[in-house]
Design a protein around this motif. Structure first.
Motif, PDB file in Angstrom:
ATOM      1  N   VAL A  78       0.788  -1.237   0.000  1.00  0.00           N
ATOM      2  CA  VAL A  78       0.000   0.000   0.000  1.00  0.00           C
ATOM      3  C   VAL A  78       0.824   1.294   0.000  1.00  0.00           C
ATOM      4  CG1 VAL A  78      -1.459   1.318   1.599  1.00  0.00           C
ATOM      5  CG2 VAL A  78      -2.202  -0.922   0.767  1.00  0.00           C
ATOM      6  N   PRO A  79       1.910   1.392   0.786  1.00  0.00           N
ATOM      7  CA  PRO A  79       2.598   2.687   0.837  1.00  0.00           C
ATOM      8  C   PRO A  79       3.135   3.141  -0.513  1.00  0.00           C
ATOM      9  CG  PRO A  79       3.347   1.271   2.624  1.00  0.00           C
ATOM     10  CD  PRO A  79       2.498   0.418   1.722  1.00  0.00           C
ATOM     11  N   LEU A  80       3.584   2.195  -1.334  1.00  0.00           N
ATOM     12  CA  LEU A  80       4.294   2.548  -2.549  1.00  0.00           C
ATOM     13  C   LEU A  80       3.392   2.777  -3.757  1.00  0.00           C
ATOM     14  CD1 LEU A  80       7.672   0.944  -3.026  1.00  0.00           C
ATOM     15  CD2 LEU A  80       6.318   1.375  -5.050  1.00  0.00           C
ATOM     16  N   PHE A  81       2.252   2.095  -3.787  1.00  0.00           N
ATOM     17  CA  PHE A  81       1.494   2.033  -5.034  1.00  0.00           C
ATOM     18  C   PHE A  81       0.371   3.070  -5.114  1.00  0.00           C
ATOM     19  CE2 PHE A  81       3.777  -1.921  -5.147  1.00  0.00           C
ATOM     20  CZ  PHE A  81       4.031  -2.101  -6.504  1.00  0.00           C
ATOM     21  N   ASP A  82       0.084   3.466  -6.358  1.00  0.00           N
ATOM     22  CA  ASP A  82      -0.991   4.420  -6.632  1.00  0.00           C
ATOM     23  C   ASP A  82      -2.264   3.718  -7.066  1.00  0.00           C
ATOM     24  OD1 ASP A  82       0.591   6.987  -6.455  1.00  0.00           O
ATOM     25  OD2 ASP A  82       1.774   5.874  -7.920  1.00  0.00           O
ATOM     26  N   MET A  83      -2.155   2.458  -7.481  1.00  0.00           N
ATOM     27  CA  MET A  83      -3.335   1.678  -7.842  1.00  0.00           C
ATOM     28  C   MET A  83      -2.993   0.195  -7.706  1.00  0.00           C
ATOM     29  SD  MET A  83      -5.573   1.469 -11.410  1.00  0.00           S
ATOM     30  CE  MET A  83      -6.438   3.020 -11.272  1.00  0.00           C
ATOM     31  N   ILE A  84      -3.964  -0.606  -7.288  1.00  0.00           N
ATOM     32  CA  ILE A  84      -3.792  -2.053  -7.262  1.00  0.00           C
ATOM     33  C   ILE A  84      -4.801  -2.641  -8.245  1.00  0.00           C
ATOM     34  CG2 ILE A  84      -3.901  -4.147  -5.844  1.00  0.00           C
ATOM     35  CD1 ILE A  84      -2.979  -2.399  -3.455  1.00  0.00           C
ATOM     36  N   GLU A  85      -4.270  -3.258  -9.316  1.00  0.00           N
ATOM     37  CA  GLU A  85      -5.133  -3.706 -10.427  1.00  0.00           C
ATOM     38  C   GLU A  85      -5.658  -5.126 -10.248  1.00  0.00           C
ATOM     39  OE1 GLU A  85      -3.972  -3.033 -14.446  1.00  0.00           O
ATOM     40  OE2 GLU A  85      -2.939  -1.147 -14.049  1.00  0.00           O
ATOM     41  N   THR A  86      -5.241  -5.792  -9.165  1.00  0.00           N
ATOM     42  CA  THR A  86      -5.447  -7.242  -9.091  1.00  0.00           C
ATOM     43  C   THR A  86      -6.243  -7.683  -7.864  1.00  0.00           C
ATOM     44  OG1 THR A  86      -3.221  -7.279  -8.138  1.00  0.00           O
ATOM     45  CG2 THR A  86      -3.434  -7.878 -10.462  1.00  0.00           C
ATOM     46  N   VAL A  87      -7.251  -6.925  -7.483  1.00  0.00           N
ATOM     47  CA  VAL A  87      -8.057  -7.333  -6.325  1.00  0.00           C
ATOM     48  C   VAL A  87      -9.105  -8.350  -6.790  1.00  0.00           C
ATOM     49  CG1 VAL A  87      -9.609  -6.557  -4.497  1.00  0.00           C
ATOM     50  CG2 VAL A  87      -7.662  -5.129  -5.170  1.00  0.00           C
ATOM     51  N   ASP A  88      -9.093  -9.506  -6.135  1.00  0.00           N
ATOM     52  CA  ASP A  88     -10.022 -10.562  -6.565  1.00  0.00           C
ATOM     53  C   ASP A  88     -10.725 -11.249  -5.402  1.00  0.00           C
ATOM     54  OD1 ASP A  88      -7.920 -11.986  -5.535  1.00  0.00           O
ATOM     55  OD2 ASP A  88      -7.557 -13.198  -7.323  1.00  0.00           O
ATOM     56  N   SER A  89     -10.632 -10.673  -4.205  1.00  0.00           N
ATOM     57  CA  SER A  89     -11.352 -11.256  -3.070  1.00  0.00           C
ATOM     58  C   SER A  89     -11.644 -10.181  -2.030  1.00  0.00           C
ATOM     59  CB  SER A  89     -10.530 -12.373  -2.421  1.00  0.00           C
ATOM     60  OG  SER A  89      -9.431 -11.820  -1.717  1.00  0.00           O
ATOM     61  N   LEU A  90     -12.653 -10.456  -1.231  1.00  0.00           N
ATOM     62  CA  LEU A  90     -12.996  -9.538  -0.147  1.00  0.00           C
ATOM     63  C   LEU A  90     -11.874  -9.519   0.887  1.00  0.00           C
ATOM     64  CD1 LEU A  90     -15.056  -7.628   1.121  1.00  0.00           C
ATOM     65  CD2 LEU A  90     -16.168  -9.621   2.164  1.00  0.00           C
ATOM     66  N   LYS A  91     -11.271 -10.673   1.107  1.00  0.00           N
ATOM     67  CA  LYS A  91     -10.177 -10.767   2.075  1.00  0.00           C
ATOM     68  C   LYS A  91      -9.038  -9.816   1.697  1.00  0.00           C
ATOM     69  CE  LYS A  91      -7.094 -14.084   4.245  1.00  0.00           C
ATOM     70  NZ  LYS A  91      -6.298 -15.299   4.008  1.00  0.00           N
ATOM     71  N   LEU A  92      -8.657  -9.835   0.431  1.00  0.00           N
ATOM     72  CA  LEU A  92      -7.586  -8.947  -0.030  1.00  0.00           C
ATOM     73  C   LEU A  92      -8.038  -7.481   0.054  1.00  0.00           C
ATOM     74  CD1 LEU A  92      -4.852  -8.339  -1.321  1.00  0.00           C
ATOM     75  CD2 LEU A  92      -5.840  -8.904  -3.552  1.00  0.00           C
TER      76      LEU A  92
END
Ligand SMILES: *Cc1c(COP(=O)(O)O)cnc(C)c1O
Length: 215
Positions: A78-92
């Motif tokens: 989280v600290p480094l990134f401006d977007m996360i393109e790979t969310v595929d679960s509620l847990k994540l």
């Protein structure tokens, strides 16, 4: 050479399409060269590689996580990134939300769709995407902003079907106009398939080999 590739592809892409330079295994200097030539977004698969490249490139470009992400890595990501393109679960999604909360940061995310419905592949099955998006939309420190897909490995022309399928899902979710969901980005297409992806509605493409050469 990297410089020429970046310029050529930026020139060739329609103006509404964003280029993500898929940088896995590339050195910080190679990534720096691409950024100097005009690349605005770097896609990283691994946090450690991103941290190394970040020391050289910093905020001269945006950083997108495009690799499969385990929930226990969210805090480092989280600290480094401006977007996360790979969310595929509620847990994540929850793990990212929690990590963002402690930093006071809101993370734009894309939902990775397993458009080929392959058992072993990352991504949420198309049928389950809407309910996942509804659940994720209730988390305060992430913001659903679109979809991402890889499609099955193989003949680029065969990916067209999976790109079409993902675009259709994108339009369906967009039309639902869900609260706190903004369907803005559709990330699909790689070196051998980005032209097909753009024809099928991608407005974000992730290109590695055609920018940086063979891995
Ligand atoms: C490596 C990678 C790409 C780019 O692949 P190329 O074929 O080298 O263009 C795109 N998306 C993801 C998620 C990747 O891991």
């Amino acid at each position: 050479m990297i410089k020429d590739n970046v310029k050529r592809i930026l020139n060739e892409l329609p103006p509404h399409v964003s280029l993500v330079g898929a940088a896995k295994t590339r050195t910080p200097a190679e990534i720096q060269e691409a950024v100097a030539a005009g690349l605005k977004i770097i896609g990283e698969n691994y946090v450690q590689e991103a941290e190394k490249a970040f020391q050289m490139v910093g905020t001269a470009a945006k950083w997108h996580m495009i690799g499969h992400l385990q929930s226990n890595k969210a805090k480092k990501t989280v600290p480094l990134f401006d977007m996360i393109e790979t969310v595929d679960s509620l847990k994540l999604g929850r793990a990212i939300d929690k990590a963002c909360q402690s930093l006071g940061k809101t993370m734009p995310i894309l939902i990775e769709i397993n458009s080929g419905e392959e058992m072993q592949k990352a991504g949420v099955m198309p049928d389950a995407a809407v309910s996942l998006i509804r659940e994720l939309s209730e988390l305060s420190f992430i913001r659903v902003m679109g979809l991402m897909t890889m499609g099955p490995y193989g003949d680029p022309e065969a990916s067209r079907l999976y790109f079409q399928k993902t675009k259709k899902l994108f339009d369906t979710v967009k039309a639902m106009d869900l609260p706190r969901v903004e369907m803005r980005y559709l990330s699909m297409g790689m070196s051998d398939s980005y032209k097909i992806a753009v024809e099928e509605g991608a407005n974000m493409v992730r290109i590695g080999t055609k920018l940086f050469g063979q891995r």
